[in-house]
Enzyme design. Structure first.
Site, PDB file in Angstrom:
ATOM      1  N   LEU A 136       2.073  -4.656  -4.428  1.00  0.00           N
ATOM      2  CA  LEU A 136       2.044  -3.201  -4.288  1.00  0.00           C
ATOM      3  C   LEU A 136       1.165  -2.868  -3.091  1.00  0.00           C
ATOM      4  CD1 LEU A 136       1.557  -1.903  -7.967  1.00  0.00           C
ATOM      5  CD2 LEU A 136       3.684  -2.015  -6.669  1.00  0.00           C
ATOM      6  N   ASP A 137       1.545  -1.848  -2.332  1.00  0.00           N
ATOM      7  CA  ASP A 137       0.697  -1.396  -1.233  1.00  0.00           C
ATOM      8  C   ASP A 137      -0.690  -1.039  -1.765  1.00  0.00           C
ATOM      9  OD1 ASP A 137       2.747  -1.651   0.583  1.00  0.00           O
ATOM     10  OD2 ASP A 137       3.364   0.450   0.436  1.00  0.00           O
ATOM     11  N   GLN A 138      -1.687  -1.118  -0.912  1.00  0.00           N
ATOM     12  CA  GLN A 138      -3.059  -0.832  -1.325  1.00  0.00           C
ATOM     13  C   GLN A 138      -3.187   0.525  -2.004  1.00  0.00           C
ATOM     14  OE1 GLN A 138      -5.932  -1.052   1.851  1.00  0.00           O
ATOM     15  NE2 GLN A 138      -7.671  -0.584   0.527  1.00  0.00           N
ATOM     16  N   THR A 140      -0.847   2.270  -3.477  1.00  0.00           N
ATOM     17  CA  THR A 140       0.100   2.472  -4.575  1.00  0.00           C
ATOM     18  C   THR A 140      -0.522   1.938  -5.856  1.00  0.00           C
ATOM     19  OG1 THR A 140       2.012   2.258  -3.111  1.00  0.00           O
ATOM     20  CG2 THR A 140       2.406   1.929  -5.455  1.00  0.00           C
ATOM     21  N   ARG A 237       8.996   4.563   0.728  1.00  0.00           N
ATOM     22  CA  ARG A 237       8.350   5.410   1.727  1.00  0.00           C
ATOM     23  C   ARG A 237       9.310   5.769   2.859  1.00  0.00           C
ATOM     24  NH1 ARG A 237       2.917   2.064   2.798  1.00  0.00           N
ATOM     25  NH2 ARG A 237       2.506   3.804   4.242  1.00  0.00           N
TER      26      ARG A 237
END
Length: 296
Positions: A136-138, A140, A237
């Protein structure tokens, strides 16, 4: 506000828009500014469902701010920024908070989900390890899974689409999304600066498919439930940008606002077949309250 006592946990409801430091200074009138900042840095403050250490974090009416005694914070915060939802000999499923890296980068080596879980399993046995199977993105938050052995890791890596049955996200996006549901498809490519974009040419890049449904909306923000048929880098995104409603806080992909001081993206549901037992497992993480508050 009630008077704060250092040896007790306290919970406060936000009555009006403000930021975290002045809110805490009012809650703890006997403590100085530096003392309150130290409490934040030690992970003793939570906002709704996550530990918050940023003193300029924006608060909204209806949110709950909790202050824990330091001993309790150390005990409950052995894992900072994540909590374990499920664990067996093959897997660990966690709920990750926004702001926590999945793996180390050049600037941060230790405060990551992977590093903390490695330390966690080492305490059980020095030979134990944890393996990345997806990220997961930082910024998110939400549900993610790690493998605890090479066999489980290989199975999941080699047949991710076979094992994973559902990945659902909640996206807080800018503007009023008028179409109640829809599907976005494109071919994703990456620039030299690591920004993903949709190619106008068929088969030029990795095929990506995203489904969305509007859960709640107003003139400024919409809360969407998003399902992925594919799991490409930054897929949601990019597709929200393509839709004309970028994810809140996502300046990289066209957002003009940052009303919640984080990326408006949350991994809500992860459903998968266990790589060893064959059992179908489903884990859910409710949307952060601020997502609902902004879009109501």
């Amino acid at each position: 506000m009630q008077r704060h006592r250092a040896n007790q946990s306290h919970h406060y409801t936000v009555k009006q828009p403000t930021t975290l430091l002045p809110f805490l200074l009012e809650a703890m009138p006997n403590r100085g500014r530096n003392s309150v900042k130290s409490i934040l840095e030690r992970g003793q403050v939570s906002v709704d469902d996550h530990i918050e250490t940023y003193y300029k974090y924006e608060l909204h009416p209806g949110q709950t701010v909790s202050i824990l005694p330091n001993k309790v914070a150390r005990r409950e915060g052995a894992l900072i920024g994540l909590s374990i939802l499920f664990e067996d000999d093959d897997l660990i499923v966690v709920n990750k908070e926004a702001g926590l890296l999945t793996i180390a980068n050049k600037r941060e080596k230790r405060r990551t989900a992977h590093y903390q879980l490695m330390n966690y399993v080492w305490k059980q046995h020095p030979r134990n390890r944890v393996f990345i199977v997806h990220r997961l993105d930082q910024d998110t938050s939400g549900v993610m899974m790690f493998a605890k052995n090479e066999q489980a890791k290989r199975k999941l890596h080699d047949s991710w689409q076979k094992f994973v049955k559902e990945r659902a996200y909640l996206a807080l996006v800018e503007g009023k999304v008028k179409k109640q549901s829809g599907t976005i498809t494109s071919w994703l490519k990456e620039t030299k600066t690591h920004r993903m974009y949709s190619s106008p040419t068929k088969d030029d890049g990795q095929f990506a498919k995203t489904h969305y449904k509007v859960l709640q909306t107003n003139d400024n923000f919409s809360l969407l439930e998003v399902h992925l048929d594919t799991g490409r880098k930054n897929q949601i995104r990019v597709h929200m940008h393509d839709l004309g409603h970028p994810v809140v806080g996502d300046k990289k992909y066209g957002a003009k606002t940052n009303a919640i001081r984080r990326l408006g993206l949350h991994a809500h549901t992860l459903s998968f077949i266990h790589p060893t037992t064959g059992e179908l497992l489903t884990f859910k993480s409710p949307a952060p309250k601020v997502f609902w508050l902004q879009s109501k």
